[in-house]
Design a protein around this motif. Sequence first.
Motif, short mmCIF file in Angstrom:
data_model
loop_
_atom_site.label_atom_id
_atom_site.label_comp_id
_atom_site.label_asym_id
_atom_site.label_seq_id
_atom_site.Cartn_x
_atom_site.Cartn_y
_atom_site.Cartn_z
N LEU A 136 0.88 -1.15 -0.09
CA LEU A 136 -0.25 -0.08 -0.37
C LEU A 136 0.47 1.45 0.11
O LEU A 136 1.21 1.48 0.59
N LEU A 137 0.70 1.91 -1.73
CA LEU A 137 1.92 3.48 -1.49
C LEU A 137 0.91 4.42 -1.60
O LEU A 137 0.23 4.66 -2.26
N PRO A 138 1.75 5.47 -0.12
CA PRO A 138 0.81 6.79 -1.03
C PRO A 138 1.82 6.84 -2.83
O PRO A 138 2.97 6.08 -2.41
N MET A 139 0.91 7.69 -3.35
CA MET A 139 1.37 8.45 -4.50
C MET A 139 2.73 9.34 -4.43
O MET A 139 3.95 8.54 -5.00
N SER A 140 3.00 9.90 -3.13
CA SER A 140 4.06 10.43 -2.46
C SER A 140 3.95 10.64 -0.97
O SER A 140 3.21 10.82 -0.49
N ASN A 141 4.82 11.22 -0.75
CA ASN A 141 5.73 11.41 0.21
C ASN A 141 5.71 12.82 0.67
O ASN A 141 5.38 13.38 2.07
N ASP A 142 5.48 13.79 -0.64
CA ASP A 142 5.21 15.36 -0.61
C ASP A 142 4.17 15.58 0.29
O ASP A 142 3.23 15.42 -0.92
N PRO A 143 3.47 16.94 0.41
CA PRO A 143 2.51 17.13 -0.03
C PRO A 143 2.61 17.74 -0.99
O PRO A 143 2.99 18.32 -1.35
N VAL A 144 1.56 16.89 -1.55
CA VAL A 144 0.52 17.63 -2.58
C VAL A 144 -1.23 18.12 -2.51
O VAL A 144 -2.09 16.90 -1.62
N ARG A 145 -1.35 18.82 -2.62
CA ARG A 145 -2.82 19.74 -2.21
C ARG A 145 -3.92 20.10 -3.40
O ARG A 145 -2.92 20.79 -4.17
N THR A 146 -4.56 18.72 -4.01
CA THR A 146 -5.79 19.07 -4.89
C THR A 146 -6.81 20.33 -4.06
O THR A 146 -7.36 20.39 -2.94
N VAL A 147 -6.41 22.00 -5.06
CA VAL A 147 -7.20 23.00 -4.49
C VAL A 147 -8.25 23.38 -5.36
O VAL A 147 -7.78 23.12 -6.82
N ILE A 148 -9.19 23.80 -4.92
CA ILE A 148 -9.94 24.21 -7.37
C ILE A 148 -10.94 25.67 -6.26
O ILE A 148 -10.75 25.59 -5.45
N ALA A 149 -10.28 26.06 -7.87
CA ALA A 149 -10.67 27.45 -7.93
C ALA A 149 -11.47 28.36 -8.41
O ALA A 149 -13.03 26.88 -9.20
N THR A 150 -12.82 28.59 -7.05
CA THR A 150 -14.21 28.21 -7.79
C THR A 150 -14.57 29.93 -8.01
O THR A 150 -14.17 30.51 -7.63
N ASP A 151 -16.05 29.94 -7.73
CA ASP A 151 -16.47 31.89 -8.12
C ASP A 151 -16.51 32.11 -6.03
O ASP A 151 -16.04 33.84 -6.74
N GLU A 152 -15.88 31.57 -5.72
CA GLU A 152 -16.31 31.76 -4.32
C GLU A 152 -14.96 32.12 -3.93
O GLU A 152 -14.37 31.79 -2.94
#
Length: 330
Positions: A136-152
Amino acid sequence: MSRARTRRSVTVLCGGFGAARFLQHGPLAAAPHSWDLRLVVNTGDDFAYHGLQISPDLDSVLYALAGCFDEQRGWGLVPDTFHATTALGRYTDAWFKVGDRDLAQHLRRSQLLAQGMSLAEATRVLGAAWQIRADLLPMSNDPVRTVIATDEGLLAFQDYVVRRRGEPRVEAIAYEGIDSACCAPGVLTAVTDSDLVLLAPSNPIGSLGPILALPGMSAALRSRPAPVVAVTPVVAARPPRTPPERSRYAVREAFLAACGIPHSPAGVAAHYRDLIDGFVLDERDAGARAQIEDLGVATLSVDTLAAPAARGTMTARVLDWACSLARITR
Ligand code: FO1
């Protein structure tokens, strides 16, 4: 002493729910472990919540391999209670509903990370506690964060999906930290050396997107001599019925639309076309077969929504068919 290579090896690129449901109760999760199984799991949804380091997709996949993933709720494990979350609500906004047994997982992971372990090392410790045999492997040990650009404005993934229930209008999706992130140890080897790579039926943008965007990942997928097959996350002929299904559907629709990708099996197949040799369609969408094969991609139609009792047969059929494919020369 390396293990006799009597078993075929498969690497599954995983998000959360779609991957967990595909794996649970199937030949990849249950004994007798007829496959060497490596899982590369999205960490773009990870976040800190009331002092805990939460890795939702790693937990969903781990619970699925342990046979206790909560498919109805869509996260956590069964059975569970939510007394701690209710109690937390007395002091603060407890918007992210963590179950009491699930909480133990977050407490232990947070402790291991605070002791200086990498996410991959902590995941190995947690997997061992659950007697998980797969890598069971995390894709990376480095911090990757999915962020969502929204109308807010910009929202972190869980803020958008859970706290705001996917209501703000999505303009774009980005993976913060991706350019300087490295694949975790063993990830690229798992991708290049396995007999088969499967893209789980997870959100192509929100869940598999971060994995595919990792430096070196798409080159590793393209260069491998053996097949790569995607399982459709979209069953166009089966509209969502439950609140969790509707939520996942709406998030996937918004993310695909923001990327200009049609919310259809053919749209997803075209999105993956430079990486895959085969695409597993849901039998309810068999009408999309010709359109996908016109991309040069082989197709198989199965009941991708198979109930637990029939899931093993479905998964075994997908695995055997996928291994039989020839690599498309590009
Ligand atoms: N999703 C929700 O829609 N509401 C929740 O309250 C929630 C809590 C939660 C707790 C632990 C966990 O591992 C996952 C949780 N999720 C919740 C699901 C989570 O947002 C998704 O699993 C992924 O991040 C999306 O794939």
